[in-house]
Design a protein around this motif. Sequence first.
Motif, PDB file in Angstrom:
ATOM      1  N   HIS A  69      25.151  38.372  49.201  1.00  0.00           N
ATOM      2  CA  HIS A  69      25.908  39.265  48.317  1.00  0.00           C
ATOM      3  C   HIS A  69      25.895  40.692  48.857  1.00  0.00           C
ATOM      4  N   LEU A  70      27.082  41.189  49.200  1.00  0.00           N
ATOM      5  CA  LEU A  70      27.278  42.550  49.696  1.00  0.00           C
ATOM      6  C   LEU A  70      27.871  43.401  48.571  1.00  0.00           C
ATOM      7  N   GLN A  71      27.166  44.470  48.162  1.00  0.00           N
ATOM      8  CA  GLN A  71      27.660  45.290  47.057  1.00  0.00           C
ATOM      9  C   GLN A  71      28.049  46.701  47.474  1.00  0.00           C
ATOM     10  N   ALA A 111      35.486  40.066  44.524  1.00  0.00           N
ATOM     11  CA  ALA A 111      36.194  39.707  45.759  1.00  0.00           C
ATOM     12  C   ALA A 111      35.748  40.598  46.913  1.00  0.00           C
ATOM     13  N   GLY A 112      35.517  39.990  48.057  1.00  0.00           N
ATOM     14  CA  GLY A 112      35.107  40.724  49.248  1.00  0.00           C
ATOM     15  C   GLY A 112      33.620  40.977  49.342  1.00  0.00           C
ATOM     16  N   ARG A 126      33.396  36.725  56.549  1.00  0.00           N
ATOM     17  CA  ARG A 126      33.504  37.578  55.369  1.00  0.00           C
ATOM     18  C   ARG A 126      34.963  37.594  54.906  1.00  0.00           C
ATOM     19  N   PRO A 127      35.315  36.705  53.978  1.00  0.00           N
ATOM     20  CA  PRO A 127      36.699  36.639  53.501  1.00  0.00           C
ATOM     21  C   PRO A 127      37.023  37.739  52.497  1.00  0.00           C
ATOM     22  N   ASN A 128      38.316  37.995  52.355  1.00  0.00           N
ATOM     23  CA  ASN A 128      38.834  38.909  51.324  1.00  0.00           C
ATOM     24  C   ASN A 128      38.255  40.313  51.428  1.00  0.00           C
ATOM     25  N   GLY A 129      37.970  40.746  52.647  1.00  0.00           N
ATOM     26  CA  GLY A 129      37.391  42.069  52.820  1.00  0.00           C
ATOM     27  C   GLY A 129      38.289  43.186  52.336  1.00  0.00           C
ATOM     28  N   PHE A 173      37.562  44.486  48.817  1.00  0.00           N
ATOM     29  CA  PHE A 173      36.224  45.002  48.523  1.00  0.00           C
ATOM     30  C   PHE A 173      36.267  46.454  48.052  1.00  0.00           C
ATOM     31  N   GLU A 174      35.431  46.757  47.061  1.00  0.00           N
ATOM     32  CA  GLU A 174      35.218  48.128  46.604  1.00  0.00           C
ATOM     33  C   GLU A 174      33.722  48.360  46.457  1.00  0.00           C
ATOM     34  N   ASN A 175      33.228  49.489  47.003  1.00  0.00           N
ATOM     35  CA  ASN A 175      31.813  49.807  46.859  1.00  0.00           C
ATOM     36  C   ASN A 175      31.426  49.920  45.393  1.00  0.00           C
ATOM     37  N   ARG A 176      30.286  49.386  45.054  1.00  0.00           N
ATOM     38  CA  ARG A 176      29.751  49.549  43.704  1.00  0.00           C
ATOM     39  C   ARG A 176      28.947  50.845  43.627  1.00  0.00           C
ATOM     40  N   ALA A 177      29.044  51.487  42.496  1.00  0.00           N
ATOM     41  CA  ALA A 177      28.170  52.625  42.223  1.00  0.00           C
ATOM     42  C   ALA A 177      26.764  52.088  41.949  1.00  0.00           C
TER      43      ALA A 177
END
Length: 493
Positions: free
Chosen positions: A324-326, A297-298, A268-271, A274-278
């Motif tokens: 895809h992690l959101q 990114a992330g 998991r690059p660029n962690g 990362f920002e959580n999506r609403a």
Amino acid sequence: MKRAITLFAAVMLILGSGISSVDATHVNLEGEANVPVISSDNVQLVNNMPHLSIISAAFSKMEPYMYANTLSGIAVYDITDPTKPMLKGELPEAHFENEDMTFGERENGTKFVLIGYDPAGVTPTYDDKSISTGTEVAVVDVSDPENPYVASRVKTTTRTHTVTCANDECTYAYTSGSEDENGNPAFSIINLEDPANAFEEKVFPSSVDAVGHDWDIDSTGIAWHTGLAGTVAYDISDPLNPVVLNSTDERGLNGTSWNNFIHHNTLRPNGDQFENRAPAEMETGESTERTADQIRAGEVVMVTEEDYLHPGTCDDEGSFQTWHLQNLDEFEGQTNVEPGSGTIEPLDTWNSKILGTDTNTKAGFICSAHYSSYHEEGFVSIGYYQQGVRILDVRDPSDIKQIGYWFTGIQETWGAQWVPDRDEEGKANGEHTNYVYAYDPTRGLDILKVTFPDESPANTLDLKADISIDMIEVPATDLSDALQDKMSHNHDH
């Protein structure tokens, strides 16, 4: 098992005759074999160490050392010149297979590696010379690179196919996992605050079913557990009480096209970006239709799915995948969740083709994806067993492309790892060189130099050499039963 190791040794002796450094276009071996080599123009073989029957390795961040896990034990190498590793010390260890080496180092100079004994292992240089059969860990002190030794052995409740440090100092480590004493899916948490007196402190419920495979700790400290029922993300800021953050959705469950056998390991690059999506921002559904501009990114989790149970073409075997992690707050403080109940969705999958074409390779004994490594320029190096080393462009994670390959036709590449870049003092600077260490129990250690393309190709690179299907197909029936059993990893389910 003995027959399998004997076969490895025989192949290694044939391949190792007279090689110290070779040209990337061909390998002329003395005596019994002439092994063809095919590589893309941007992948060059700069050295081969045939005596090093390597399965996995780890790198020090503080010093230019590599700690190699081989068929004959643990070896410590000085890699000040990454093209010419120099042996510093070694420890005889009869074990198999510890396929993902893990390493802990501390400011006080303490350094050690962990050996997961699965399916078996014995420590002839330690007081306890009993044979372990799958639920035990050896702690090898490598603080003095010239004199590694077994500091302790730890009995565990759960399976130790892989064992992973939960933090850089490795005060705690997690086993791959299996079942607890009541038959429930679980993994062991090992206390390593004193490596000479390590012990199993806790058995914790697992959310990847009763066959866990590996743990990967990303740059932000999030732990990713892979196994039979997919991939799960954990907050391990309290390493004794992991909290589930999210998991792959139902498509990560065993028996689907995205997990025919087992989720094997992750990247998991660029962690840190990362920002959580609403909820209103979530891109849900139609995940395989997603485009690069929808992915932040992330948000990309790269998963190796291992599968060698479906003979036919390599397209039917294990693949390298992007997911895809959101969000990392899907579950509120839960320690255990129902497998497949998360929201991490698949994006793309890639399997080994006949080099620069779109033709699926005929499956020999094994052509599954295996261990991989990420380069910050946006490229992945990955071992594909008999299909060699592949260099994949993941800058657009919704459209994985092959941009390089190294292939001999007689090989068994377990992993391909970018070598860390270092400052003048020998400390890792967080970036990587363009050298890849390819781990192969039959060929030894191949050291490759990769040149990245300026632009992403429209398709995979054109092949500029003749190739014969016969060269890359080795039917499983021609290999010993012992070797096939060895390669099965005993993933019973």
